[in-house]
Design a protein around this motif. Structure first.
Motif, short mmCIF file in Angstrom:
data_model
loop_
_atom_site.label_atom_id
_atom_site.label_comp_id
_atom_site.label_asym_id
_atom_site.label_seq_id
_atom_site.Cartn_x
_atom_site.Cartn_y
_atom_site.Cartn_z
N TYR A 1 0.81 -1.22 0.00
CA TYR A 1 0.00 0.00 0.00
C TYR A 1 0.85 1.27 0.00
CZ TYR A 1 -3.77 3.18 1.36
OH TYR A 1 -4.67 4.19 1.40
N GLY A 2 1.92 1.27 0.73
CA GLY A 2 2.74 2.46 0.90
C GLY A 2 3.25 2.50 2.32
N VAL A 3 3.53 3.70 2.83
CA VAL A 3 4.01 3.82 4.21
C VAL A 3 2.86 4.27 5.12
CG1 VAL A 3 6.34 4.39 3.42
CG2 VAL A 3 4.74 6.24 3.95
N THR A 4 3.03 4.06 6.40
CA THR A 4 2.00 4.45 7.36
C THR A 4 1.98 5.96 7.54
OG1 THR A 4 3.54 4.17 9.20
CG2 THR A 4 2.19 2.28 8.60
N TRP A 5 0.81 6.47 7.93
CA TRP A 5 0.65 7.91 8.23
C TRP A 5 -0.33 8.04 9.37
CZ3 TRP A 5 -3.22 11.50 8.70
CH2 TRP A 5 -2.86 12.84 8.66
N ASP A 6 0.07 8.76 10.41
CA ASP A 6 -0.79 9.00 11.56
C ASP A 6 -0.63 10.44 12.03
OD1 ASP A 6 -1.79 6.13 12.84
OD2 ASP A 6 0.14 5.95 11.81
N ASN A 7 -1.76 11.10 12.27
CA ASN A 7 -1.71 12.42 12.90
C ASN A 7 -1.64 12.25 14.41
OD1 ASN A 7 -3.98 14.79 14.02
ND2 ASN A 7 -2.00 15.38 13.19
N ALA B 1 6.58 7.72 1.19
CA ALA B 1 7.14 8.60 2.22
C ALA B 1 7.61 9.91 1.59
CB ALA B 1 8.28 7.89 2.94
N ALA B 2 8.21 9.81 0.42
CA ALA B 2 8.71 11.02 -0.25
C ALA B 2 7.56 11.96 -0.59
CB ALA B 2 9.47 10.63 -1.51
N GLY B 3 6.46 11.40 -1.09
CA GLY B 3 5.32 12.24 -1.43
C GLY B 3 4.74 12.95 -0.23
N MET B 4 4.69 12.24 0.92
CA MET B 4 4.13 12.84 2.13
C MET B 4 5.07 13.90 2.70
SD MET B 4 2.63 9.42 3.98
CE MET B 4 1.78 8.16 3.02
N LYS B 5 6.35 13.58 2.78
CA LYS B 5 7.30 14.50 3.39
C LYS B 5 7.54 15.74 2.54
CE LYS B 5 9.74 10.86 5.94
NZ LYS B 5 10.99 10.07 6.08
#
Length: 525
Positions: free
Chosen positions: A101-107, A257-261
């Motif tokens: 799916y990709g990498v995890t993301w949590d607020n 991760a690159a897209g999010m960061k």
């Protein structure tokens, strides 16, 4: 209310029911559509007098919270769900990976405030799959209206470290505030039932895109290149509500991760707070905000999971019946209606049948999907893996394709069942209508030939397998995909009725001598 069975006697068979302290033997129904009234009575008693659906619902909403696909919160919740399925005695309880799916993301934290010209705490939420900030930031706000490529030049070099407002002011839906939300009345249900299906046009009109109009991805890329401090937006039309969605372009970059960061921080703000800042700025008065966002981004690609469990059938050759709901949510709230309620109902339906010790002829399988909110990823992958896709020669039809009788789904909020959609499958009308008969006193009265989309039964229906979604009442307080979808908007009686009806439907589908008929598969060219 229109009645399907006026002056009609519903056939009932006589059979011997042997009950022990731990199980009950049942026998197949003698022809499709027959109602096992004795079992219905037991299901109603367990589901309406000894319900645990709100125990599931409350724990999911209050303890587990939001469950964005592949977030750490979702992974923690999936561990709980697997344990619950094992506790109730289901077999073949397992998680099934379906994609990298990709990498995890949590607020983990957000704080936002307007500090000039007046103080106001902002009701704001980070957009999913975006970057956070490095500590607390103070920024001057600015309205930015970028629609075309020519607009870019008007703002180039002017946006560094600004908090940019990119949405038009929200227009509030005052009619809902004035009139409230009402349940379906008889006239509305009859209209849904009698509606005709409009044929699908196989050759839609060609759409020519305006090359000068910026896409959302292009707009955000420009704002990032200008080093804005934060992007502020509003998408709702109801007071106090923030719709929770994801960053444009996240599918294209594979939840990387690159897209999010590399994305700018984006905050979605309630309409009344956003509009106030917008109006002040349009007066030529300076607005300053203070904000801090902590988003935890994973460092490796991980697999997304579906969860499954079964009540094994006594005759494996007769195939399976499935029940399910998507377990994933957006991140703005605990999502009590969308779709914690569906998950709780599916779990409760299985618990009812296990408590009664039923021995179904067909296997009854529960599936708790993920990736639904991003585009039915989990259920589509499951269907293709287990059943196949006759529309795609590379996938073809799998052996299990002929084994599925039907899939029953709950999504579309937490309102009580008022009927069921046939998805254009008229051949299934008789069976689904017969099984409705014991629940007319609960308001279950309508069978519509219409189709409902945008949730997991579509993954079955689109490949020619019977997949059904119930018609659910409109109820006040439920606000799917938003920051206000909490337990206080749930009406327990509705979920109790739904779980009872769901348990009966999957039981009868599992015991009928014939599987639910299929409609002809339409393949558009």
């Amino acid at each position: 209310m229109k009645t399907f069975f006026k002056n009609k006697i519903v056939p009932v068979i006589s059979f011997v029911l042997v009950i022990t302290s731990s199980f009950a033997f049942t026998i197949p129904l003698t022809f499709p559509g027959l109602v096992d009234w004795a079992m219905v009575a037991r299901i109603r008693e367990e589901g309406l007098q000894h319900s645990k659906v709100m125990e599931y619902e409350s724990y999911i909403v209050d303890v587990l919270g939001a469950r964005l696909t592949l977030s750490r919160d979702m992974q923690r919740a999936q561990v709980w769900a697997l344990d619950e399925m094992k506790k109730m005695g289901l077999s073949q309880v397992n998680s099934e990976a379906y994609m990298d799916y990709g990498v995890t993301w949590d607020n983990e934290y957000v704080s936002a405030h307007m500090i000039e010209p007046d103080y106001m705490p902002l009701n704001a939420y980070p957009v999913a799959y975006t970057a956070g900030t490095v500590g607390k930031i103070n920024a001057e706000a600015m309205v930015v209206d970028i629609q075309t490529k020519e607009d870019i030049e008007l703002y180039r070099g002017k946006l560094k470290e600004k908090a940019v407002l990119i949405s038009s002011p929200a227009v509030i839906d005052l009619l809902t505030l004035i009139n409230g939300v009402h349940r379906y009345n008889n006239e509305e249900l009859i209209a849904l039932e009698q509606a005709a299906i409009v044929p699908i046009k196989s050759n839609p009109a060609r759409v020519i895109k305006n090359p000068t109009i910026l896409t959302a991805v292009e707009r955000l890329a420009f704002l990032k290149s200008e080093n804005v401090a934060v992007v502020l937006q509003t998408d709702g039309n109801r007071l106090g509500i923030v719709p929770a969605y994801s960053r444009p372009g996240v599918r294209e970059d594979g939840w990387s991760a690159a897209g999010m960061k590399n994305a700018s921080p984006i905050l979605a703000v309630t309409p009344e707070h956003y509009n106030r800042m917008y109006r002040v700025l349009k007066r030529g008065i300076s607005v300053k905000i203070e904000f801090e966002i902590k988003n935890k981004i994973g460092d490796k690609v991980e697999q997304a999971m579906n969860l499954v469990g079964e009540i094994p059938g006594t005759n494996p050759k007769e195939g399976i019946v499935m029940v399910g709901a998507h377990f994933d949510t957006w991140h703005g709230s605990s999502n009590a209606s969308d779709n914690s309620s569906g998950t709780a109902v599916a779990l409760e339906a299985m618990r009812i049948l296990k408590t009664l010790g039923v021995k179904p002829m067909r296997t009854i399988r529960i599936a708790l999907w993920s990736g639904e909110e991003q585009g039915l990823y989990g259920s589509r992958a499951y269907v293709q893996k287990h059943f196949g896709d006759p529309r795609n020669a590379a996938i073809g039809i799998k052996p299990e394709y002929e084994m599925l009788s039907a899939y029953f789904n709950q999504d579309y909020g937490a309102g009580q069942y008022r009927g069921i959609y046939l998805q254009g499958n008229e051949a299934a009308r008789t069976m689904l209508t017969e099984w409705m008969e014991p629940f007319r006193d609960l308001g279950m009265n309508m069978v519509s030939n219409q189709s409902l989309g945008s949730t997991d039964h579509v993954s079955f229906d689109e490949v020619g397998l019977p997949g059904f979604q119930y018609l659910q009442d409109r109820t006040p307080g439920t606000a799917g995909h938003t920051n206000l979808d909490y337990l206080e908007g749930i009406q327990p009686e509705d979920l109790m009725k739904n779980a009872t009806i769901m348990a009966s439907y999957i039981y009868h589908a599992a015991m009928a001598t014939e599987r639910i008929p299929r409609k002809a598969l339409t393949i558009l060219k």
